[in-house]
Motif scaffolding. Structure first.
Motif, PDB file in Angstrom:
ATOM      1  N   GLN A 101       0.810  -1.214   0.000  1.00 18.54           N
ATOM      2  CA  GLN A 101       0.000   0.000   0.000  1.00 18.54           C
ATOM      3  C   GLN A 101       0.845   1.265   0.000  1.00 18.54           C
ATOM      4  N   GLU A 184      -3.681  -3.486  -1.762  1.00 18.21           N
ATOM      5  CA  GLU A 184      -4.179  -2.110  -1.755  1.00 18.21           C
ATOM      6  C   GLU A 184      -3.157  -1.152  -2.353  1.00 18.21           C
ATOM      7  N   THR A 186      -3.278   1.282  -4.291  1.00 13.55           N
ATOM      8  CA  THR A 186      -3.574   2.676  -4.644  1.00 13.55           C
ATOM      9  C   THR A 186      -4.280   3.460  -3.554  1.00 13.55           C
ATOM     10  N   THR A 187      -4.457   2.868  -2.378  1.00 11.37           N
ATOM     11  CA  THR A 187      -5.255   3.571  -1.363  1.00 11.37           C
ATOM     12  C   THR A 187      -4.612   4.877  -0.906  1.00 11.37           C
ATOM     13  N   GLN A 194      -4.928   7.017  -8.823  1.00 15.96           N
ATOM     14  CA  GLN A 194      -5.358   5.627  -8.619  1.00 15.96           C
ATOM     15  C   GLN A 194      -5.712   4.971  -9.936  1.00 15.96           C
ATOM     16  N   THR A 216      -8.204  -5.254  -2.379  1.00 21.78           N
ATOM     17  CA  THR A 216      -8.743  -3.904  -2.395  1.00 21.78           C
ATOM     18  C   THR A 216     -10.062  -3.836  -1.643  1.00 21.78           C
TER      19      THR A 216
END
Ligand code: ATP
Ligand code: MG
Length: 330
Positions: A101, A184, A186-187, A194, A216
């Protein structure tokens, strides 16, 4: 290895973690196959074991934390659960790569980004310095970093969050892994970045034919990218199947609740989302029967007595439920 064999096979995988509160059954009997080149979306509420599952596959849980490990992780004809650390090091990064992440914690802050990619190339592929340097620039270019040659001599803190995540992807792709696990990815990024990063992942996956496990909370992303979805709850997979069928017709009430709690583009404005009431169980002492039963509107006495096994339900679907929802769109 037989050509029909899946790339990755998990059999009754268990990872129990040592914590001050006791033994946490973070992954508690996961069975799953993933074929080469496929994308699996892995979803479920926070704390249900997605990241521990990912780290288990890569052997990234330190002995000090992993108190009890069970089951099999078959990959390329080996059982990674029974591999030595030296064997695992050859698989990690080379055949299975992972993106986390937060790129800031996985990139080395005191090393320029080009050399970080070169390290992977030299370690796993045995490339020489000049060859590795050229390949690193080429990879930065492939992941959409403008002026890649100049960027290669930047430190991570000199790059934007999106650029850092692109560098992470370049490192992950460096050795052409057969499986990429993106936890995750692109959180930490804003919405437009994103979308760009997810496009990049998809494009690279198609080009390389690698399998992807995408963890995700965003069901829209899953709908757009995943061939199949596995829903995790309290350390177990409670439903698994082809994306469109599973999203249109969830069978396990937890999947349905998860879908109701996610925003949809097709919803009229100001549609209220339904949060799932209650909390996931503490995995030190999970309920005896179905772990979702205490929160489930359909639960009856039998649900609390005995846990349902995950069973095949035709057309590539599986779910674990004593009183499943009817098929509405079949
Ligand atoms: N390093 C650790 N030490 C002790 N317990 C851990 C550790 N990592 C995870 N856990 C516990 O294991 C369980 C599963 O956690 P995990 O991080 O896999 O959840 P997750 O599904 O990835 O959640 P999220 O969506 O928030 O990332 C949780 O109860 C968590 O508290
Ligand atoms: Mg996680």
């Amino acid at each position: 290895m037989n050509i029909a064999d899946p790339l990755l096979s998990l059999r009754d995988l268990k990872s129990y973690l040592r914590t001050p509160r006791g033994l946490v059954r973070a992954v508690d009997g996961v069975t799953l196959d993933l074929a080469a080149g496929r994308t699996l979306g892995l979803v479920g509420e926070s704390g249900c074991g997605k990241s521990v599952l990912a780290r288990s596959i890569l052997g990234l849980l330190p002995d000090a934390i992993l108190q009890k490990a069970g089951g099999e992780i078959r990959f390329g004809g080996r059982d990674l659960r029974r591999s030595t650390e030296a064997e695992l090091r050859k698989v990690r990064g080379r055949e299975i790569a992972m993106i986390f992440q937060d790129p800031m914690t996985s990139l080395n802050p005191v090393l320029k980004v080009g050399p970080q990619i070169e390290q992977a190339l030299r370690l796993h592929l045995g490339l020489r310095r000049t060859e590795a340097r050229e390949r690193a620039v080429d990879l930065l270019d492939q992941v959409g970093i403008p002026a890649a040659r100049q960027r290669a001599v930047s430190y991570p803190h000199e790059l934007s969050g999106g650029m850092r995540q692109r560098v992470m992807i370049a490192i992950a792709l460096a050795c052409d892994p057969k499986l990429l696990i993106a936890d995750e990815p692109t959180t930490a990024l804003d919405v437009t970045v994103q979308a760009q990063i997810l496009d990049l992942l998809q494009e690279q996956q198609a080009r390389r034919g690698m399998a992807l496990i995408l963890i995700t909370h965003n069901l829209g992303v899953v709908a757009g990218m995943a061939d199949e979805v596995a829903v995790m709850y309290a350390g177990r997979i409670v439903e698994h199947g082809p994306t469109a069928a599973l999203l249109a017709d969830p069978r396990m009430p937890y999947t349905a609740a998860l879908l109701r709690s996610a925003p949809r583009l097709s919803d009229p404005p100001h549609t209220r989302l339904e949060a799932i009431t209650g909390r996931p169980p503490v995995l030190v002492d999970p309920p005896a029967g179905c772990r979702f039963a205490p929160r489930c509107a359909r639960s009856r006495e039998d649900c609390r007595r005995e846990p349902p096994e995950i069973e095949e339900a035709g057309t590539g679907r599986r779910f674990a439920c004593w009183h499943p929802l009817e098929l509405a769109h079949a």
